[in-house]
Enzyme design. Structure first.
Site, PDB file in Angstrom:
ATOM      1  N   ARG A 194     -67.833 144.753  22.133  1.00  0.00           N
ATOM      2  CA  ARG A 194     -66.452 145.793  21.605  1.00  0.00           C
ATOM      3  C   ARG A 194     -65.543 145.876  21.579  1.00  0.00           C
ATOM      4  O   ARG A 194     -64.358 144.816  21.688  1.00  0.00           O
ATOM      5  CB  ARG A 194     -67.014 146.286  22.790  1.00  0.00           C
ATOM      6  CG  ARG A 194     -66.520 148.422  22.641  1.00  0.00           C
ATOM      7  CD  ARG A 194     -65.970 148.755  24.195  1.00  0.00           C
ATOM      8  NE  ARG A 194     -64.726 148.815  25.048  1.00  0.00           N
ATOM      9  CZ  ARG A 194     -65.032 147.978  26.116  1.00  0.00           C
ATOM     10  NH1 ARG A 194     -65.498 148.035  27.079  1.00  0.00           N
ATOM     11  NH2 ARG A 194     -63.754 147.311  26.701  1.00  0.00           N
ATOM     12  N   GLU A 210     -57.863 145.095  20.598  1.00  0.00           N
ATOM     13  CA  GLU A 210     -59.040 143.620  20.658  1.00  0.00           C
ATOM     14  C   GLU A 210     -59.974 143.087  20.490  1.00  0.00           C
ATOM     15  O   GLU A 210     -61.336 144.976  20.199  1.00  0.00           O
ATOM     16  CB  GLU A 210     -58.184 143.162  22.072  1.00  0.00           C
ATOM     17  CG  GLU A 210     -58.598 144.118  23.185  1.00  0.00           C
ATOM     18  CD  GLU A 210     -58.800 143.311  24.902  1.00  0.00           C
ATOM     19  OE1 GLU A 210     -58.441 142.120  25.012  1.00  0.00           O
ATOM     20  OE2 GLU A 210     -58.578 143.970  25.269  1.00  0.00           O
ATOM     21  N   ASN A 212     -63.730 142.163  22.151  1.00  0.00           N
ATOM     22  CA  ASN A 212     -64.394 141.702  23.268  1.00  0.00           C
ATOM     23  C   ASN A 212     -65.602 141.277  23.238  1.00  0.00           C
ATOM     24  O   ASN A 212     -66.503 142.063  22.408  1.00  0.00           O
ATOM     25  CB  ASN A 212     -64.145 142.616  24.163  1.00  0.00           C
ATOM     26  CG  ASN A 212     -63.197 143.267  24.982  1.00  0.00           C
ATOM     27  OD1 ASN A 212     -61.835 142.748  25.603  1.00  0.00           O
ATOM     28  ND2 ASN A 212     -63.317 144.415  23.874  1.00  0.00           N
ATOM     29  N   SER A 217     -67.782 146.193  29.173  1.00  0.00           N
ATOM     30  CA  SER A 217     -68.773 146.954  30.571  1.00  0.00           C
ATOM     31  C   SER A 217     -68.222 148.000  29.663  1.00  0.00           C
ATOM     32  O   SER A 217     -68.063 148.966  29.280  1.00  0.00           O
ATOM     33  CB  SER A 217     -68.848 145.984  31.168  1.00  0.00           C
ATOM     34  OG  SER A 217     -66.389 147.144  31.328  1.00  0.00           O
ATOM     35  N   LYS A 380     -57.104 136.274  22.623  1.00  0.00           N
ATOM     36  CA  LYS A 380     -56.012 136.993  21.305  1.00  0.00           C
ATOM     37  C   LYS A 380     -54.900 135.983  20.877  1.00  0.00           C
ATOM     38  O   LYS A 380     -54.988 136.303  19.229  1.00  0.00           O
ATOM     39  CB  LYS A 380     -55.465 137.284  22.470  1.00  0.00           C
ATOM     40  CG  LYS A 380     -55.546 138.189  23.593  1.00  0.00           C
ATOM     41  CD  LYS A 380     -54.167 139.153  23.846  1.00  0.00           C
ATOM     42  CE  LYS A 380     -55.058 140.364  24.908  1.00  0.00           C
ATOM     43  NZ  LYS A 380     -55.757 140.010  26.076  1.00  0.00           N
ATOM     44  N   LYS A 434     -48.055 140.313  24.786  1.00  0.00           N
ATOM     45  CA  LYS A 434     -49.724 140.304  25.294  1.00  0.00           C
ATOM     46  C   LYS A 434     -50.215 138.386  25.588  1.00  0.00           C
ATOM     47  O   LYS A 434     -49.956 137.571  24.519  1.00  0.00           O
ATOM     48  CB  LYS A 434     -50.774 140.329  23.897  1.00  0.00           C
ATOM     49  CG  LYS A 434     -50.309 141.751  23.530  1.00  0.00           C
ATOM     50  CD  LYS A 434     -51.509 142.655  22.922  1.00  0.00           C
ATOM     51  CE  LYS A 434     -52.680 143.184  23.547  1.00  0.00           C
ATOM     52  NZ  LYS A 434     -54.189 143.679  22.740  1.00  0.00           N
ATOM     53  N   GLU A 438     -56.784 137.880  30.081  1.00  0.00           N
ATOM     54  CA  GLU A 438     -57.811 138.136  29.686  1.00  0.00           C
ATOM     55  C   GLU A 438     -57.573 139.821  30.514  1.00  0.00           C
ATOM     56  O   GLU A 438     -57.532 138.775  32.013  1.00  0.00           O
ATOM     57  CB  GLU A 438     -59.295 138.063  29.911  1.00  0.00           C
ATOM     58  CG  GLU A 438     -59.675 136.825  28.343  1.00  0.00           C
ATOM     59  CD  GLU A 438     -59.525 137.453  27.215  1.00  0.00           C
ATOM     60  OE1 GLU A 438     -59.914 138.886  26.870  1.00  0.00           O
ATOM     61  OE2 GLU A 438     -59.502 136.443  25.750  1.00  0.00           O
ATOM     62  N   GLY A 439     -58.457 140.836  30.428  1.00  0.00           N
ATOM     63  CA  GLY A 439     -58.583 141.671  31.292  1.00  0.00           C
ATOM     64  C   GLY A 439     -56.696 142.462  31.032  1.00  0.00           C
ATOM     65  O   GLY A 439     -55.672 142.007  30.512  1.00  0.00           O
ATOM     66  N   ARG A 521     -62.259 156.162  26.087  1.00  0.00           N
ATOM     67  CA  ARG A 521     -61.732 155.653  27.006  1.00  0.00           C
ATOM     68  C   ARG A 521     -60.004 156.605  27.454  1.00  0.00           C
ATOM     69  O   ARG A 521     -59.608 156.086  26.063  1.00  0.00           O
ATOM     70  CB  ARG A 521     -60.955 154.639  27.965  1.00  0.00           C
ATOM     71  CG  ARG A 521     -62.292 154.419  28.275  1.00  0.00           C
ATOM     72  CD  ARG A 521     -62.725 152.525  28.187  1.00  0.00           C
ATOM     73  NE  ARG A 521     -62.301 151.526  27.363  1.00  0.00           N
ATOM     74  CZ  ARG A 521     -61.553 150.157  27.615  1.00  0.00           C
ATOM     75  NH1 ARG A 521     -61.518 149.817  28.905  1.00  0.00           N
ATOM     76  NH2 ARG A 521     -61.370 149.744  26.609  1.00  0.00           N
TER      77      ARG A 521
END
Lengths: 545, 545
Positions: A194, A210, A212, A217, A380, A434, A438-439, A521
């Protein structure tokens, strides 16, 4: 990587920000107006319509005067209450669910402690041209990840400084290195990616946040929200200036299921299973269940089904073994495809057991989604390396592809670039720091950027390798109604458009390389970890008035 | 009347009861064996199959030896765990939900505090001939209720003693009496009924427990459980000796929605709504939501929708008014159909406000489902009156119909019948005392029958009019796995088969008179209020072996 990836923009209190001036422009295209004009419904009550404040009067070609709402904040409270209620009912009946944090076992036992997934009541507008742009480059990103994954030296070299300061990257690179030493070749490669974008308001550029490559998910929940919005827009078409036909089709989870089943076919063992690597607790389990159910139901009346099993990394360590021919067997089942919904961050590896499991899977002949190389290609640091001049050219031949990909790169810099670091110290508001981690929720904004950079400079440590600097993106704000835990609230939000994409190839050819729906989102502020799943966008020419 | 209607049999601790000896007879019909034989699936693992204990070896015509499980208690624990997990996932994704009692707001706000509806993991067997018998008499019961409802004097006379000791019946009769005095005629009459049966093990008779003419519920959840079972039986066909094709079709909620929409059409006002009378708190709300959603989606792309609104009796009192022409207007909406999912018991009328609302609706021209007369026709006292000799003959002409209806009447007696009362005092185990009160959990069994009868005799009060005596039915016990709150337990259960039926007529003709699917429920003991919704049965020739 969960849904917690809204890490890009920091917003002051939403109420102090004026609405984007052209947010709700009238659509100048008479044709579309004619096409999308709702018929006056038989049970349309003038009394009801006149209750709606903040509406726009529209003179139609038929000469009827209709009042259609364009700003969700101006929906009449009673009508809003009805819409919310209907949306909550829809969510419950159609499996738009997550485990409720208030329930202790809702992350481990399905069917208990359920609550609707958070959603935006109405879809977020997004310009059609930028939407198409994001869809069109999805296959190029797929190809790019694949090419990068094959260049082991590039991955190792690019991450060589990062691994010194990031223990997680160090362990991933260690496994990757073992695979290089063993000359392990992944002939069948599956990616379910994604790519996330925001639209910079000032420059009107679609910029990538970014890419993924592991555990992206909520695509199933996203599809459901698209359906929810379509249903609401149909039901309330007499009140809303939104056209349900302008909500883009979203088949993410059926397409991802298709990709998984095709990968399973490539493995060519009808008794083998798809193994989903899961976390011990997972409140976003219904998103996963939709995928596995769809996978299972692809061949409901055939002589076999694509069975999926769920295992944690610890279980895989305990129950898994590698047969001499490289076959991965877990709990007595031959594994055709390993699909990661865990293992993307350090928290998923509390002990050596989990790392042993990751290595075991990587060593096996099972198809990994993703392989360790695909995983690393999505970091990243690699994103930043690819943004350097002449790097894309190492992996892609087609010049148009390179131009199209590069067009959506935001400014990305290593902290070794002292000019940029100085500029960021001076104008911290224009940058985001950054971490490699991750997350979401780990990014650094505003004055914290200056302070962190100054501290690293002063300490002269290697810590600078743990971060990259990225241009701060300022997307437009839109009024929205966000529904969480059965309660709705008015906000001004920014949107992030995630385009899902699947890639599958074997030794000789590419089998799948396609865009697979989207996850739109919304986010109120950067502290709003994970934001709300809006789940769908509507193309900007949706407005009927 | 909710789901709490398992009021008929009292069982000692289930574990002490031997299984019905012929519960799982092999099906002697080779033809059906051939037809329903599952193919050996490609991913069928011999290792997995051999794990299953308690299986029956079957020699098929193809000469393969297959092991298929007939007793759910003998399913291998690991396999059972998988099936439970899959069933819980299925329930979540497909809206087989109720509000969780552990959540305070789950009865008022949709989308929060949800838990799967309780279900039996596998369908309950039921003899096909008795099933068909129950379906065939459904239209006759519909007709009977309609005829009885038109005989105001019969209703008033039959309930004249009951009303002296039962305040609720007294109030209902008061409204009914007002309607008689006003010569109020209900030209359009809609009934959504459910007739409940148990199969008496010794006599092999299908005996009626009761006929619900108001608020019969859980039909949507019942349909979903049928689908769940069909899905599980398909998925696990390599292990189970159960044929998914033998689960009867169950379209209860689409058929009920159809009946409601046709009634709405008969009212002939496209702007009018269907009003669902609801309780203040309703944890079985998703069952209702399925109905309303189906109703709404019947005409999704037409110019109108059948809109439903939900109101409590108190709200109807506060917001309702009667126009001079009899039109019922509630909260500004003209009501075409009043559909009761509340108002069936005294607890729904805590004040005069609720009684005013009931009267208001009854006085209106809205179609009542049910009218006060239909409601009264479904009371236990009327059930007992209809069972008296020559009473059915007052309402039905066709002799076959009378025979067929009477065949399923259990012994039913008034407490004025001293022979029966004496017999019941002597052999209380053969009787059930049923109070006039609606809803389950109020019945009296065993020694309590003797004690209550002796007390009433001694006191010489009119209290005997508050009860009827009914023959105790002893259905067969079956092994079952009941799943509640995500936890499954082995039990021996009895089953109750409810046959839904819809009836609609206008001044000139019957528009609908049909059986509409079923609700099969299981119960561990009489204290197990409401039991578990099994939701489906399988016809007894389901067994493959």
């Amino acid at each position: 990587m969960g849904v917690g990836l809204y890490t890009h923009c920091f917003l002051p209190t939403s109420s102090t920000i004026p609405l984007r001036s052209n947010s709700f422009l009238f659509n100048p295209f008479t044709k579309s107006l004619q096409t999308h004009l709702p018929k006056k419904p038989a049970n349309f009550s003038i009394a009801q319509a006149s209750k709606c404040s903040g509406v726009e009067e529209m003179e139609t070609h038929q000469g009827n005067s209709m009042s259609l709402i364009v700003d969700p904040h101006k929906i009449d409270p009673q009508l809003l209450q009805k819409m919310e209620y209907d949306a909550l009912v829809w969510s419950s009946l159609h499996g738009l669910l997550v485990g409720d944090r208030n329930s202790q076992i809702s992350g481990t036992v399905p069917g208990v402690g359920m609550v609707h997934a958070p959603f935006s009541l109405l879809p977020m507008p997004f310009p059609e041209s930028h939407w198409k742009q994001a869809c069109q480059i999805a296959p190029i990103f797929n190809e790019l990840v694949d090419r990068v994954s094959l260049d082991g030296k590039f991955l190792q070299d690019s991450l060589s400084r990062t691994k010194k300061v990031d223990a997680f990257t160090y362990r991933l690179l260690g496994i990757h290195s073992k695979m290089l030493d063993a000359k392990k070749i992944e002939e069948i490669r599956l990616g379910l990616h994604r790519s996330d974008y925001m639209l910079d308001e000032q420059t009107k550029l679609l910029l990538q946040i970014e890419l993924n490559t592991i555990s992206s998910s909520s695509f199933a929940l996203g599809c459901l929200v698209s359906e929810l919005h379509r249903s609401l827009l149909h039901q309330y078409k007499q009140y809303l200036a939104l056209n349900p036909e302008r909500i883009p089709q979203n088949n993410a989870f059926t397409q991802f299921a298709e990709a998984l089943s095709k990968a399973w076919s490539e493995y060519n063992n009808p008794r083998a299973v798809v193994m989903v690597v899961v976390q011990t607790e997972e409140r976003n389990m219904y998103d996963q269940h939709w995928l596995c159910t769809t996978l299972k139901e692809r061949y409901p009346f055939e002589t076999y089904q694509v069975t999926s099993i769920k295992k944690t990394l610890a279980e895989i360590d305990a129950l898994g073994e590698l047969l001499p021919d490289g076959t991965l067997v877990v709990d007595g089942e031959v594994v055709a495809v390993v699909y990661f919904r865990a293992g993307y961050g350090p928290r998923d590896y509390p002990s050596e057991s989990e790392w042993r499991a990751r290595l075991l899977m990587e060593q096996s002949s099972a198809i990994k989604c993703p392989s360790i190389a695909y995983h690393l290609a999505g970091t990243k640091k690699i994103q930043q390396e690819l943004a350097k001049p002449n790097v894309l050219e190492r992996f892609l031949e087609n010049k148009d592809d390179i131009v199209n990909i590069r067009k959506c790169f935001a400014g990305l810099w290593s902290l070794e670039d002292s000019n940029i670091v100085n500029d960021a110290i001076e104008k911290p508001g224009l940058y985001v720091m950054k971490p490699q981690r991750e997350g979401g929720g780990n990014n650094i904004y505003g004055d914290d950027v200056r302070e962190t950079l100054l501290r690293i400079e002063k300490e002269g440590s290697e810590e600078n390798a743990a971060y990259i600097l990225m241009q701060r993106i300022f997307p437009a704000l839109f009024p929205a109604i966000l529904v969480r835990q059965g309660i709705s609230q008015k906000h001004h939000v920014v949107s992030e458009l995630g385009i899902n994409a699947a890639y599958l190839r074997n030794k000789t050819k590419v089998i799948i390389n396609e865009e697979c729906g989207y996850l739109m989102r919304t986010k109120v502020s950067s502290s709003d970890e994970g934001g709300v799943i809006a789940g769908t966008g509507v193309l900007d020419s949706i407005y009927l008035v």
